[in-house]
Design a protein around this motif. Structure first.
Motif, PDB file in Angstrom:
ATOM      1  N   LYS A   1       0.830  -1.208   0.000  1.00  0.00           N
ATOM      2  CA  LYS A   1       0.000   0.000   0.000  1.00  0.00           C
ATOM      3  C   LYS A   1       0.866   1.259   0.000  1.00  0.00           C
ATOM      4  CE  LYS A   1      -3.900   2.197   2.218  1.00  0.00           C
ATOM      5  NZ  LYS A   1      -4.902   2.144   3.269  1.00  0.00           N
ATOM      6  N   GLU A   2       1.897   1.290   0.846  1.00  0.00           N
ATOM      7  CA  GLU A   2       2.771   2.463   0.925  1.00  0.00           C
ATOM      8  C   GLU A   2       3.462   2.761  -0.397  1.00  0.00           C
ATOM      9  OE1 GLU A   2       5.489   1.546   4.083  1.00  0.00           O
ATOM     10  OE2 GLU A   2       4.078   2.170   5.654  1.00  0.00           O
TER      11      GLU A   2
ATOM     12  N   ASN B   1      10.906   7.001  -7.182  1.00  0.00           N
ATOM     13  CA  ASN B   1       9.884   7.677  -7.989  1.00  0.00           C
ATOM     14  C   ASN B   1       9.279   6.802  -9.078  1.00  0.00           C
ATOM     15  OD1 ASN B   1      10.348  10.100  -6.507  1.00  0.00           O
ATOM     16  ND2 ASN B   1      12.155  10.447  -7.776  1.00  0.00           N
ATOM     17  N   GLU B   2       9.284   5.482  -8.871  1.00  0.00           N
ATOM     18  CA  GLU B   2       8.639   4.570  -9.821  1.00  0.00           C
ATOM     19  C   GLU B   2       7.824   3.551  -9.034  1.00  0.00           C
ATOM     20  OE1 GLU B   2       9.941   1.573 -13.412  1.00  0.00           O
ATOM     21  OE2 GLU B   2      11.149   3.370 -13.051  1.00  0.00           O
ATOM     22  N   ILE B   3       6.597   3.345  -9.463  1.00  0.00           N
ATOM     23  CA  ILE B   3       5.734   2.365  -8.799  1.00  0.00           C
ATOM     24  C   ILE B   3       6.272   0.967  -9.079  1.00  0.00           C
ATOM     25  CG2 ILE B   3       3.425   1.336  -8.809  1.00  0.00           C
ATOM     26  CD1 ILE B   3       2.320   4.135  -9.356  1.00  0.00           C
ATOM     27  N   PRO B   4       6.489   0.171  -8.036  1.00  0.00           N
ATOM     28  CA  PRO B   4       6.964  -1.191  -8.263  1.00  0.00           C
ATOM     29  C   PRO B   4       5.877  -2.059  -8.904  1.00  0.00           C
ATOM     30  CG  PRO B   4       6.933  -0.677  -5.895  1.00  0.00           C
ATOM     31  CD  PRO B   4       6.393   0.500  -6.620  1.00  0.00           C
ATOM     32  N   VAL B   5       6.300  -2.831  -9.892  1.00  0.00           N
ATOM     33  CA  VAL B   5       5.422  -3.796 -10.547  1.00  0.00           C
ATOM     34  C   VAL B   5       6.117  -5.144 -10.480  1.00  0.00           C
ATOM     35  CG1 VAL B   5       4.285  -4.473 -12.694  1.00  0.00           C
ATOM     36  CG2 VAL B   5       4.497  -2.036 -12.109  1.00  0.00           C
ATOM     37  N   ILE B   6       5.391  -6.150  -9.985  1.00  0.00           N
ATOM     38  CA  ILE B   6       5.932  -7.501  -9.885  1.00  0.00           C
ATOM     39  C   ILE B   6       4.985  -8.432 -10.617  1.00  0.00           C
ATOM     40  CG2 ILE B   6       6.604  -9.365  -8.316  1.00  0.00           C
ATOM     41  CD1 ILE B   6       7.077  -7.053  -6.223  1.00  0.00           C
ATOM     42  N   ASP B   7       5.518  -9.143 -11.606  1.00  0.00           N
ATOM     43  CA  ASP B   7       4.751 -10.105 -12.394  1.00  0.00           C
ATOM     44  C   ASP B   7       5.187 -11.512 -12.011  1.00  0.00           C
ATOM     45  OD1 ASP B   7       3.301  -8.207 -14.028  1.00  0.00           O
ATOM     46  OD2 ASP B   7       5.179  -7.839 -15.098  1.00  0.00           O
ATOM     47  N   ILE B   8       4.214 -12.319 -11.601  1.00  0.00           N
ATOM     48  CA  ILE B   8       4.493 -13.688 -11.172  1.00  0.00           C
ATOM     49  C   ILE B   8       3.843 -14.636 -12.171  1.00  0.00           C
ATOM     50  CG2 ILE B   8       4.191 -15.372  -9.311  1.00  0.00           C
ATOM     51  CD1 ILE B   8       3.905 -12.759  -7.480  1.00  0.00           C
TER      52      ILE B   8
ATOM     53  N   GLN C   1       6.913 -14.533  -0.132  1.00  0.00           N
ATOM     54  CA  GLN C   1       6.966 -13.265   0.587  1.00  0.00           C
ATOM     55  C   GLN C   1       8.318 -12.591   0.398  1.00  0.00           C
ATOM     56  OE1 GLN C   1       5.312 -13.401   4.554  1.00  0.00           O
ATOM     57  NE2 GLN C   1       6.813 -11.916   5.277  1.00  0.00           N
ATOM     58  N   ASN C   2       9.380 -13.360   0.454  1.00  0.00           N
ATOM     59  CA  ASN C   2      10.712 -12.786   0.307  1.00  0.00           C
ATOM     60  C   ASN C   2      10.929 -12.260  -1.108  1.00  0.00           C
ATOM     61  OD1 ASN C   2      13.737 -12.817  -0.218  1.00  0.00           O
ATOM     62  ND2 ASN C   2      13.645 -13.119   1.984  1.00  0.00           N
ATOM     63  N   LEU C   3      10.527 -13.017  -2.119  1.00  0.00           N
ATOM     64  CA  LEU C   3      10.752 -12.581  -3.501  1.00  0.00           C
ATOM     65  C   LEU C   3       9.906 -11.355  -3.838  1.00  0.00           C
ATOM     66  CD1 LEU C   3      11.086 -16.036  -5.288  1.00  0.00           C
ATOM     67  CD2 LEU C   3      12.909 -14.471  -4.564  1.00  0.00           C
ATOM     68  N   ILE C   4       8.667 -11.325  -3.374  1.00  0.00           N
ATOM     69  CA  ILE C   4       7.830 -10.143  -3.587  1.00  0.00           C
ATOM     70  C   ILE C   4       8.392  -8.976  -2.775  1.00  0.00           C
ATOM     71  CG2 ILE C   4       5.535  -9.140  -3.231  1.00  0.00           C
ATOM     72  CD1 ILE C   4       4.416 -12.030  -3.670  1.00  0.00           C
ATOM     73  N   GLY C   5       8.742  -9.236  -1.526  1.00  0.00           N
ATOM     74  CA  GLY C   5       9.284  -8.197  -0.660  1.00  0.00           C
ATOM     75  C   GLY C   5      10.550  -7.564  -1.211  1.00  0.00           C
ATOM     76  N   ASN C   6      11.420  -8.366  -1.802  1.00  0.00           N
ATOM     77  CA  ASN C   6      12.636  -7.816  -2.410  1.00  0.00           C
ATOM     78  C   ASN C   6      12.302  -6.934  -3.608  1.00  0.00           C
ATOM     79  OD1 ASN C   6      14.335  -8.932  -0.540  1.00  0.00           O
ATOM     80  ND2 ASN C   6      15.139 -10.521  -1.887  1.00  0.00           N
ATOM     81  N   GLY C   7      11.287  -7.340  -4.374  1.00  0.00           N
ATOM     82  CA  GLY C   7      10.859  -6.505  -5.496  1.00  0.00           C
ATOM     83  C   GLY C   7      10.332  -5.159  -5.043  1.00  0.00           C
ATOM     84  N   LEU C   8       9.732  -5.138  -3.862  1.00  0.00           N
ATOM     85  CA  LEU C   8       9.234  -3.881  -3.289  1.00  0.00           C
ATOM     86  C   LEU C   8      10.372  -3.065  -2.676  1.00  0.00           C
ATOM     87  CD1 LEU C   8       6.065  -5.302  -1.495  1.00  0.00           C
ATOM     88  CD2 LEU C   8       6.154  -4.123  -3.706  1.00  0.00           C
ATOM     89  N   LYS C   9      11.272  -3.747  -1.980  1.00  0.00           N
ATOM     90  CA  LYS C   9      12.362  -3.057  -1.285  1.00  0.00           C
ATOM     91  C   LYS C   9      13.360  -2.444  -2.262  1.00  0.00           C
ATOM     92  CE  LYS C   9      14.517  -5.417   1.961  1.00  0.00           C
ATOM     93  NZ  LYS C   9      15.532  -6.216   2.704  1.00  0.00           N
ATOM     94  N   PHE C  10      13.748  -3.194  -3.280  1.00  0.00           N
ATOM     95  CA  PHE C  10      14.784  -2.751  -4.206  1.00  0.00           C
ATOM     96  C   PHE C  10      14.169  -2.115  -5.454  1.00  0.00           C
ATOM     97  CE2 PHE C  10      16.700  -6.155  -1.670  1.00  0.00           C
ATOM     98  CZ  PHE C  10      17.742  -5.440  -1.108  1.00  0.00           C
ATOM     99  N   ARG C  11      13.259  -1.188  -5.196  1.00  0.00           N
ATOM    100  CA  ARG C  11      12.574  -0.498  -6.284  1.00  0.00           C
ATOM    101  C   ARG C  11      13.337   0.774  -6.643  1.00  0.00           C
ATOM    102  NH1 ARG C  11       9.157   0.358  -1.651  1.00  0.00           N
ATOM    103  NH2 ARG C  11       8.995   2.564  -1.132  1.00  0.00           N
ATOM    104  N   LYS C  12      13.042   1.269  -7.842  1.00  0.00           N
ATOM    105  CA  LYS C  12      13.625   2.540  -8.275  1.00  0.00           C
ATOM    106  C   LYS C  12      12.883   3.674  -7.586  1.00  0.00           C
ATOM    107  CE  LYS C  12      14.594   0.725 -12.859  1.00  0.00           C
ATOM    108  NZ  LYS C  12      14.143   0.759 -14.251  1.00  0.00           N
TER     109      LYS C  12
END
Length: 167
Positions: A36-37, A75-82, A62-73
């Protein structure tokens, strides 16, 4: 994290049929505040039922999604495709993000315990998460790897054997 890492055991008696749709729901629910944040978008289609340890697999997702959120650029909305596909006798899972990516020389090192590639003040963490993912996937008879372009995001893959019918 270290205690949890040490508790990842290869006890096949704890394996059962696991609906990965339930697993991803739990992983996303556990990360809901961070999602959400960051206004993240997590995309996935129908996922398979596999044979495994559900609580361990939730941690991997959780870890793989969480890393995609943590290591985001910035000013860019993170997008994760599974996504999943069958290759031979294995399920191949992919977690693709649009984050900061990984320099080529570090791709193997990230699955070792306590290996951090980024400054702790910018990206908090213990350096145990991906090592735990590796241990869990190996306990499931599979393997995990990453393809990444620095500055362009990463795709984490793991392969899990498709269980044969039991007598």
């Amino acid at each position: 994290d270290l205690l949890e890492y040490s508790r990842v055991i290869s006890n096949r008696d704890l394996f059962s049929e696991c609906d990965c749709n339930e697993i991803i729901y739990e992983a996303i629910n556990n990360l809901r505040v961070l999602i959400k944040e960051s206004n993240a978008k997590i995309n996935y289609a129908q996922l398979p039922v596999i044979h495994g340890n559900q609580s361990q697999l939730i941690r991997v997702f959780q870890n793989l999604i969480g890393n995609g959120l943590k290591f985001r650029k910035e000013n860019e909305i993170p997008v994760i495709d599974i996504n999943t596909k069958i290759e031979g006798n294995k399920w191949i899972f992919s977690f693709k993000d649009n984050g900061i990516g990984i320099k080529s020389g570090y791709r193997d090192r990230i699955f070792e315990i306590f290996q951090r590639l980024n400054a702790r003040d910018k990206y908090p963490g213990t350096g145990i998460g991906l090592a735990m993912c590796k241990k869990v996937i190996e306990n499931h008879g599979g393997k995990i790897w990453v393809e990444s372009e620095f500055g362009e995001g990463s795709t984490f893959y793991f392969a899990i054997p498709i269980e044969k019918e039991r007598d």
